[in-house]
Design a protein around this motif. Structure first.
Motif, short mmCIF file in Angstrom:
data_model
loop_
_atom_site.label_atom_id
_atom_site.label_comp_id
_atom_site.label_asym_id
_atom_site.label_seq_id
_atom_site.Cartn_x
_atom_site.Cartn_y
_atom_site.Cartn_z
N PRO A 75 -51.46 8.59 -18.33
CA PRO A 75 -52.14 9.93 -17.64
C PRO A 75 -50.62 9.23 -16.23
O PRO A 75 -49.76 10.91 -15.49
N LEU A 76 -50.59 8.49 -15.84
CA LEU A 76 -49.39 7.84 -14.59
C LEU A 76 -48.38 8.58 -14.90
O LEU A 76 -47.28 9.02 -14.05
N LYS B 119 -47.91 12.31 -15.02
CA LYS B 119 -47.70 12.92 -13.95
C LYS B 119 -46.30 12.43 -13.07
O LYS B 119 -45.64 13.61 -12.45
N LEU C 168 -47.74 8.94 -6.05
CA LEU C 168 -48.67 9.08 -7.24
C LEU C 168 -49.71 7.50 -7.51
O LEU C 168 -50.24 8.00 -8.18
N LEU C 169 -49.11 7.30 -6.22
CA LEU C 169 -49.75 5.82 -7.06
C LEU C 169 -51.17 5.73 -5.80
O LEU C 169 -52.23 5.50 -6.31
N GLU D 204 -52.77 8.57 -5.24
CA GLU D 204 -53.30 9.96 -5.36
C GLU D 204 -53.68 9.58 -7.23
O GLU D 204 -54.37 10.44 -8.62
N ASP D 205 -53.60 8.24 -7.91
CA ASP D 205 -54.08 7.63 -9.03
C ASP D 205 -55.76 6.96 -9.05
O ASP D 205 -55.62 7.07 -8.28
N PRO D 206 -56.02 8.66 -10.34
CA PRO D 206 -57.64 8.03 -9.98
C PRO D 206 -57.80 6.37 -10.24
O PRO D 206 -59.28 6.04 -9.49
N ILE E 171 -56.40 4.41 -9.12
CA ILE E 171 -55.97 3.09 -7.99
C ILE E 171 -56.80 3.51 -7.02
O ILE E 171 -57.71 2.96 -6.43
N THR E 172 -57.21 4.88 -6.79
CA THR E 172 -58.19 5.49 -6.05
C THR E 172 -59.83 4.56 -5.74
O THR E 172 -60.73 4.13 -5.45
#
Length: 279
Positions: free
Chosen positions: A18-19, A22, A257-258, A260-262, A264-265
């Protein structure tokens, strides 16, 4: 492996991560290449003439600035000597005048506006223009240049050229400068902690890029200068600035992106919860 098979594997990788998917989408949305070229062009067309004009009016201050540009870009002493030899500072001083000096400094805001628009595009914020935007960009350019000089002076004071601590301090200083840059040019519309990862990426890669340039650029500049003279130095500087623009845009984009990445969040939230319970 042929090109079609390689392309298929890359597309499959992007589709399953996904990353990366995106990232590919965002690179197209923000017009990555155009943003890099615009920042490089505005830096060349705005900051370099400003340094030349300031050299005529503030020679001691600008000599240090030119040395700093040479150090950061890795252009080498020959490039600085080439620029100094080609520019008649007395002529610049007599022909520019106070009005020309003011116009040159104000035109430097074009570089700030290019960085501002890039950050607004990355973070999907509305553009702040007019006198308010121009004033903020002019303030940023002045403070940005001053901070770069301050960071360099502090690093030189605390470390020796071969000290292993030197690149670490440079990275910390550069990260702090770009962290402040995001907050100032976005007018505080994005929370500071969200801007931190992008600033750190930009600062670290910028230091690596500058240190690598110190090895590669002098030979390239010397070759260009022998062939094209002053134009060769400008071409070499343009090449360096394109890479510099890529670092700024890429750092800002990857930083968003980092954060907002699920995955990483989720990880950050778990760490926060753990630290809260430990208290």
């Amino acid at each position: 492996m042929d090109v079609a098979a390689l392309r298929g594997r890359v597309e499959a990788l992007v589709a399953h991560v996904p990353l990366l998917r995106k990232l590919a989408t965002e690179v197209i949305r923000i017009e990555f290449i155009d943003r890099c070229m615009l920042i490089a062009a505005q830096a060349l067309l705005a900051i370099v003439p400003m340094l030349v004009v300031l050299a005529a009016f503030l020679p001691h201050l600008t000599e240090a600035a030119l040395q700093q540009v040479s150090h950061v870009t890795g252009l080498g002493d020959e490039a600085v000597q080439q620029v100094s030899g080609e520019v008649d500072l007395d002529q610049v001083r007599s022909e520019t005048g106070t009005v020309g000096l003011a116009i040159t400094i104000l035109s430097a805001t074009s570089f700030g506006r290019a960085v501002q628009r890039m950050l607004e595009r990355v973070w999907e914020q509305e553009h702040v223009g007019g006198l308010r935007g121009a004033g903020r960009c002019l303030l940023w350019v002045a403070v940005w240049l001053a901070c770069l000089g301050l960071v360099n002076a502090v690093v030189n004071l605390l470390t020796d050229p071969g000290d292993l601590l030197r690149p670490l301090l440079q990275a910390v200083g550069a990260s702090a400068v770009w962290w402040g840059t995001g907050w100032v040019l976005l007018f505080g519309r994005t929370r500071g902690w969200l801007l931190l990862p992008g600033a750190v990426l930009t600062g670290v890669v910028q230091v690596v890029y500058s240190r690598g340039s110190a090895w590669l650029m002098p030979v390239y500049v010397e070759s260009n200068a022998e062939q094209f003279g002053m134009l060769g130095v400008i071409l070499a500087l343009s090449t360096w600035l394109i890479g510099f623009g890529g670092i700024i845009v890429g750092g800002a984009l990857l930083g968003r992106l980092l954060v907002e990445d699920p995955v990483i969040t989720w990880f950050v939230q778990r760490v926060r919860t753990f630290l809260t319970r430990r208290r």
